[in-house]
Structures are given as C-alpha cells and as structure tokens.
Motif scaffolding. Sequence first.
Motif, PDB file in Angstrom:
ATOM      1  N   SER A 132      15.899   9.701  -9.746  1.00  0.00           N
ATOM      2  CA  SER A 132      16.592   8.172  -9.702  1.00  0.00           C
ATOM      3  C   SER A 132      17.334   7.981  -8.247  1.00  0.00           C
ATOM      4  CB  SER A 132      17.853   8.467 -10.834  1.00  0.00           C
ATOM      5  OG  SER A 132      18.604   9.600 -10.686  1.00  0.00           O
ATOM      6  N   GLN A 133      17.711   9.054  -7.470  1.00  0.00           N
ATOM      7  CA  GLN A 133      18.045   8.746  -6.226  1.00  0.00           C
ATOM      8  C   GLN A 133      17.011   8.314  -5.219  1.00  0.00           C
ATOM      9  OE1 GLN A 133      21.598  11.354  -5.338  1.00  0.00           O
ATOM     10  NE2 GLN A 133      21.566  11.959  -7.374  1.00  0.00           N
ATOM     11  N   VAL A 134      15.820   8.437  -5.530  1.00  0.00           N
ATOM     12  CA  VAL A 134      14.658   8.502  -4.614  1.00  0.00           C
ATOM     13  C   VAL A 134      14.040   7.260  -4.436  1.00  0.00           C
ATOM     14  CG1 VAL A 134      12.278   9.597  -3.708  1.00  0.00           C
ATOM     15  CG2 VAL A 134      14.136  10.880  -5.143  1.00  0.00           C
ATOM     16  N   ARG A 135      13.921   6.829  -3.044  1.00  0.00           N
ATOM     17  CA  ARG A 135      13.322   5.298  -2.775  1.00  0.00           C
ATOM     18  C   ARG A 135      11.879   5.413  -2.122  1.00  0.00           C
ATOM     19  NH1 ARG A 135      16.741   2.737   1.074  1.00  0.00           N
ATOM     20  NH2 ARG A 135      15.484   0.939   0.998  1.00  0.00           N
ATOM     21  N   PHE A 136      11.911   6.606  -1.605  1.00  0.00           N
ATOM     22  CA  PHE A 136      10.440   6.712  -0.809  1.00  0.00           C
ATOM     23  C   PHE A 136       9.903   8.037  -0.929  1.00  0.00           C
ATOM     24  CE2 PHE A 136      12.757   3.649   2.022  1.00  0.00           C
ATOM     25  CZ  PHE A 136      11.807   2.457   1.870  1.00  0.00           C
ATOM     26  N   VAL A 137       8.685   8.284  -1.195  1.00  0.00           N
ATOM     27  CA  VAL A 137       8.151   9.584  -1.326  1.00  0.00           C
ATOM     28  C   VAL A 137       6.619   9.201  -0.367  1.00  0.00           C
ATOM     29  CG1 VAL A 137       9.099  10.285  -3.402  1.00  0.00           C
ATOM     30  CG2 VAL A 137       6.681   9.080  -3.529  1.00  0.00           C
ATOM     31  N   SER A 138       6.476  10.334   0.120  1.00  0.00           N
ATOM     32  CA  SER A 138       5.091  10.498   0.843  1.00  0.00           C
ATOM     33  C   SER A 138       4.195  10.677  -0.299  1.00  0.00           C
ATOM     34  CB  SER A 138       5.104  11.436   1.849  1.00  0.00           C
ATOM     35  OG  SER A 138       4.904  12.803   1.231  1.00  0.00           O
ATOM     36  N   TYR A 170      -7.154  -2.612   2.442  1.00  0.00           N
ATOM     37  CA  TYR A 170      -6.172  -1.915   3.468  1.00  0.00           C
ATOM     38  C   TYR A 170      -5.483  -0.370   2.893  1.00  0.00           C
ATOM     39  CZ  TYR A 170      -3.007  -3.747  -0.063  1.00  0.00           C
ATOM     40  OH  TYR A 170      -2.312  -4.195  -1.392  1.00  0.00           O
ATOM     41  N   SER A 171      -5.244   0.231   3.884  1.00  0.00           N
ATOM     42  CA  SER A 171      -4.550   1.399   3.482  1.00  0.00           C
ATOM     43  C   SER A 171      -2.965   1.093   3.220  1.00  0.00           C
ATOM     44  CB  SER A 171      -4.762   2.520   4.485  1.00  0.00           C
ATOM     45  OG  SER A 171      -4.140   2.252   5.761  1.00  0.00           O
ATOM     46  N   ASP A 172      -2.434   2.240   2.471  1.00  0.00           N
ATOM     47  CA  ASP A 172      -0.961   1.918   2.336  1.00  0.00           C
ATOM     48  C   ASP A 172      -0.083   2.012   3.571  1.00  0.00           C
ATOM     49  OD1 ASP A 172      -1.042   4.764   2.808  1.00  0.00           O
ATOM     50  OD2 ASP A 172      -0.390   5.203   0.738  1.00  0.00           O
ATOM     51  N   GLU A 178       3.502  -0.078   3.574  1.00  0.00           N
ATOM     52  CA  GLU A 178       4.423   0.926   3.725  1.00  0.00           C
ATOM     53  C   GLU A 178       5.239   1.143   5.152  1.00  0.00           C
ATOM     54  OE1 GLU A 178       3.582   4.604   1.691  1.00  0.00           O
ATOM     55  OE2 GLU A 178       3.085   3.806   0.000  1.00  0.00           O
ATOM     56  N   ALA A 179       4.641   0.377   6.018  1.00  0.00           N
ATOM     57  CA  ALA A 179       5.037   0.448   7.568  1.00  0.00           C
ATOM     58  C   ALA A 179       6.811   0.023   7.352  1.00  0.00           C
ATOM     59  CB  ALA A 179       4.484  -0.624   8.204  1.00  0.00           C
ATOM     60  N   CYS A 180       7.567   0.815   7.880  1.00  0.00           N
ATOM     61  CA  CYS A 180       9.054   0.501   7.722  1.00  0.00           C
ATOM     62  C   CYS A 180       9.544  -0.211   9.013  1.00  0.00           C
ATOM     63  CB  CYS A 180       9.834   1.821   7.344  1.00  0.00           C
ATOM     64  SG  CYS A 180       9.700   2.434   5.735  1.00  0.00           S
ATOM     65  N   ASP A 181      10.594  -0.843   8.749  1.00  0.00           N
ATOM     66  CA  ASP A 181      11.235  -1.702  10.091  1.00  0.00           C
ATOM     67  C   ASP A 181      12.549  -0.696  10.191  1.00  0.00           C
ATOM     68  OD1 ASP A 181      13.229  -1.970   8.031  1.00  0.00           O
ATOM     69  OD2 ASP A 181      13.412  -4.331   8.456  1.00  0.00           O
ATOM     70  N   ALA A 182      13.567  -1.015  11.327  1.00  0.00           N
ATOM     71  CA  ALA A 182      14.645  -0.410  11.640  1.00  0.00           C
ATOM     72  C   ALA A 182      15.565  -0.187  10.500  1.00  0.00           C
ATOM     73  CB  ALA A 182      15.226  -1.273  12.666  1.00  0.00           C
ATOM     74  N   HIS A 183      15.365  -0.913   9.529  1.00  0.00           N
ATOM     75  CA  HIS A 183      16.421  -0.594   8.308  1.00  0.00           C
ATOM     76  C   HIS A 183      15.834   0.097   7.105  1.00  0.00           C
ATOM     77  CE1 HIS A 183      18.992  -3.403  10.515  1.00  0.00           C
ATOM     78  NE2 HIS A 183      18.063  -4.032  10.495  1.00  0.00           N
ATOM     79  N   GLU A 184      14.568   0.348   7.471  1.00  0.00           N
ATOM     80  CA  GLU A 184      13.648   1.268   6.556  1.00  0.00           C
ATOM     81  C   GLU A 184      13.348   0.459   5.472  1.00  0.00           C
ATOM     82  OE1 GLU A 184      15.915   4.799   5.432  1.00  0.00           O
ATOM     83  OE2 GLU A 184      15.447   5.812   7.352  1.00  0.00           O
ATOM     84  N   GLY A 243       5.370   7.203  10.856  1.00  0.00           N
ATOM     85  CA  GLY A 243       4.397   5.977  10.367  1.00  0.00           C
ATOM     86  C   GLY A 243       3.036   6.877   9.864  1.00  0.00           C
ATOM     87  N   ASP A 244       2.227   5.629   9.503  1.00  0.00           N
ATOM     88  CA  ASP A 244       0.929   6.290   8.665  1.00  0.00           C
ATOM     89  C   ASP A 244       0.033   5.501   9.468  1.00  0.00           C
ATOM     90  OD1 ASP A 244      -0.653   7.414   7.019  1.00  0.00           O
ATOM     91  OD2 ASP A 244       0.331   6.062   5.200  1.00  0.00           O
ATOM     92  N   ASP A 245      -1.237   6.108   9.075  1.00  0.00           N
ATOM     93  CA  ASP A 245      -2.777   5.198   9.832  1.00  0.00           C
ATOM     94  C   ASP A 245      -2.463   3.757   9.279  1.00  0.00           C
ATOM     95  OD1 ASP A 245      -3.071   7.648  10.706  1.00  0.00           O
ATOM     96  OD2 ASP A 245      -4.329   8.381   9.288  1.00  0.00           O
TER      97      ASP A 245
END
Lengths: 124, 421
Positions: free
Chosen positions: A53-59, B348-350, B354-360, B402-404
Amino acid sequence: MSDIATTAVHEGVRVVTVLRPRLLDPETVEAFDALLRATRAEAPTCALVIDLSQVRFVSSSLLGHLVLLWREAQTDGAVVALAGVSHGLQQLLRITDIDRIITTYPDAGQGIAALRRAQGGASG
Amino acid sequence: MSSTRERALTDVPTGAGPVLLVDPDPIARSVFSQCLRRAGREVVVLGDGNLAWDMLCTDHDFRTVIVDQHAPGVDGPELVRRLRARRDGNYAYAIITTRSSAQEDLKRAVASGADDVLVKPFLFEALVQRLEVAARISALEDKLARRNRVLEAYQRRNRQTLEAAARVQRTLLPARAPDLHGVATAWLYQPCEELGGDLLNLLPLDDRHLAFWVLDVSGHGVSSALLAVQVSRFLAPTLGQESLIRPSSASGTRIAPPHEVLERLNALFPMDRQTRHYLTIVYGILDASTGEVTYACAGHPGPLVVRADGGCERLDRPGVAIGWLPEGQAHYADGHFTLAPGERLYCYSDGVTEACDAHERGFGVHRLAAILATARALPLADSLATLAGELARWSGEDAEGGDDVSILAIARADIAAGGNP
C-alpha cells in the motif's frame, strides 16, 4: 530491523509491509527479496501477504522475484498474495498478467481474512 | 656512532628516492646534506626556491622535498602548493623547515599541503625518522598509483569491450526499411547503458507480411543484453526449423501466428533462478495488402494506434511475461485490428512510459499517445524524433539510471489521398 519492510504475524498469516515508495534499484530489490525469503524460510507452509500500500514504483526485476517466490511457495503448499496495490501498480500487474497468477486484495486486512479462511478450510 | 645511525646508514627503506633539500643558510645546507648522505640518501642541495621549482618541473624523481619556510624566490609553502597542484601521479613527501614556531606560520605550512613541519633547530634523528615516514608514504603512494593504472587499464578494456558488444548488438536492429508497398517504418533505440536489454525488429516474412517485435529483458547490463540477443536469434525468419516466426518442415515453411511464437519462446526461455531474468515482448504480423494486424503480448504493453482522425487507441493484451510459468502453462491469445491507410501503429518498451521527471512523475501512456497523435502529420521518422525530444525534456539533462527506450513505428500510406506515410 529492515528499513525496507516490516514483518509481522496476524492470526497465523505472515504479513510483510513494504515501507518504501520505490522498489527500483537492484540493491533494494535484492534486499527485499532476501527479506521475503527469510520470512518464508521461518515458516515455509505459512500464508504470506505482501502489503504494497505504500509502494508507488517497482522495477520489472521485482516482478520476476515475486513470481519466483510465488512458485516456490506453491511447491511448499503455501499461499502468497499481494495487498494494497496502488492504481499505478495495478496497471503494471494487469499488463504482465501477474494479477492472474498471484491473488491481490484491496488491503492487507482483507488479504489476511481471506488467507485465514483458506488455511482454515484447508486444515479443516 | 649510535646504533640508530648505523641502522639509518645501512637500512634505506623501500620507497626512498632522491631528496631535494632547499635552504638559504649555507651552514644548514652543508650539515643537512652531510647527515642525509650518511643516512644513505641521495641528496640535491639548493639555496633558492626558484631553482628548486625549475628542477622539480624537469625531474620528477624526487620522492622527498625538504624546504625552508623562507627560501628565497619561491618560499617553502608556495613550493609545496605548486608541488601539490602538479597532478602527474608522482607523490613527493614534503617537509617544511622553519625557525618560527608561531601558530600562523605552522598553519600556513600545513595548509600548503606539507606532510610535516620541522621547527629548527632539530635533532638529526628527528629528520631521519621523518624520512622513514616519507619513504613509507611514498611506497604506499607508488603502490596506489600502480593499482590505479591497472584499474584504469581494466576500465578502458572493459569500455572498449562493451562498445564493441554494443556495435554487434546494433547489427541486430533493422538494417533498412522493409520493402513493402505502401508501408513505412521507423524505429528508435536508446539503451540506458552501452548494452541494452531491449531489442526490436521489422522482418518481412514474404511479399505481403511484415513481422514486428519489441522485447524487453528485465534488468540491465551485459546479462540482460546477452539474453536479448539470444532471443532475437530465434525471431529471425531464415533459421529453418529453429525459426519461431517462420518455421520450416518437410511440407514447407509457414508463418507462425503470434500466440504460437510466444508460447514457444516461453518454452525455450524459462526464468533463470540465478539471474531472475525474464522478458516481455509484443509480437505482431501486418498484412500489408489488407492492413490486418495480428498480435500477441507477453507482459508487454500492446501497440498504440494513431487513427487518421487523430484518435489514439491502446491495444493492450495482458499475457504473462516469457519465462514466468513453466512450459505448457503460459497461454497467449492473438488480437486483431486493421491498420487503415493513413494510420500508424507504435510498439514501445516501458522505458518510454516509465521515464521519470525531476518530481518522479512517470511520462505515462497518455502523454505518449498525445504526442504521437499531434505528430501524425509529420513523416513517421520525425514523429519519433519529436517523441525522443519530449522524452529528453521530461527526463531532464541530469537524468541518470532510467531504462532502455525502444519504439517501433509502422504506417500505411493513404495512397488514395496521395499521402506519404
């Protein structure tokens, strides 16, 4: 004590609650995996709820770890479930179909209740 | 002669090199140099800081420099400061001698980078002890410098190997646009490290059918890239029986439907328990004559279709990632849609969404769709260039990790309208 997640036992069900909003970098993922494995090793046949519930991103790597954990639990006759999956994560779980492999519950409480019933049913 | 002096005479420590002694006082120069020579050390004696600096600039062998605080020309602290600024990898142990024990003078000497300060007058034994420390430090510095050189050489070789491997990996990307009437293609491939866990391709299966795929191996680096390369080998149409997409048998070759390709991939590439690598993939086939697209996804986002009116459709098709379930337990179903003339599809790939900006905040599929819809009037390759620019802006200049990022685009020309895809 880990700063990634806490473990507890509620009504016979083990609950791992993730404390971080991001499980992305390989070190964190490996550490979390080690914690999950240690929790399972203590009671291999015990049901386990992973509270996200506290997780926003996972790889994407983490998903692989979870699937392996689920498969190993199945071999031991144990159940692993996810709980409190955020909207963003739900999308990822849907695309990867992981929500059809690992049961998810809206929150940890409902997960515990469901697994407790299942354990009771199995033993009774 | 004391035993200490005898030891000093015969036991010159490892790391001891020639000593440069700078002192304006001729008596001090004479006494010190004799003492140092008796201690078995090679000594060059000078009375002037300018001369000393000139010598240090041309001769880098001096491992110990002893300089008076008030040497004429370049004084002790200045000489040491210059010595420390010289980044040639050779460390010289620096001792400043001074007649002043004032705190300010001592502070200035230490601040210049001197390793030690000796207040005159001092005992010869004190100097010998300092030289032993100097030799020990110099030996350690030499060892460190040698190890750094080995590490740098190793790093250089590693980089060259990775760059060579990346060049090989790039040969697996589409070499040229497939020659299919009325179909245009473009692609963008940006691995986040030298080697990517993503790969994509466009492969004509015959004069009508075009296979396309984007795959993404979990994790990054060499092991992910190797798995991606290994998988791509099976997704080539010219491998005979080994080809998953155009397998041959005694009765000839056939085009395998996407779901079958993914099921066979799943059988071939179970998740490795050590690396825990698995892969996601979108695989599809376009019939260029009708625009019919058949596709399947394994844990991968489905195609994004930009319709002629600017509407955008996400055609996600949930399916488990390749390798998650044992052979025979992962089942995929084909999806179908028609790519009408004037329409475009993007896989496209994720790493894109899922590319994040400075504010995630993630780039997201809605932003992706909006950009591609707006860019539909541009030539296909330019629409990807526009997207790449937006992604770079989103991630920012300091983006790391980041990611590919992999995107593949296919368009059908609106020939009736004289359009060019």
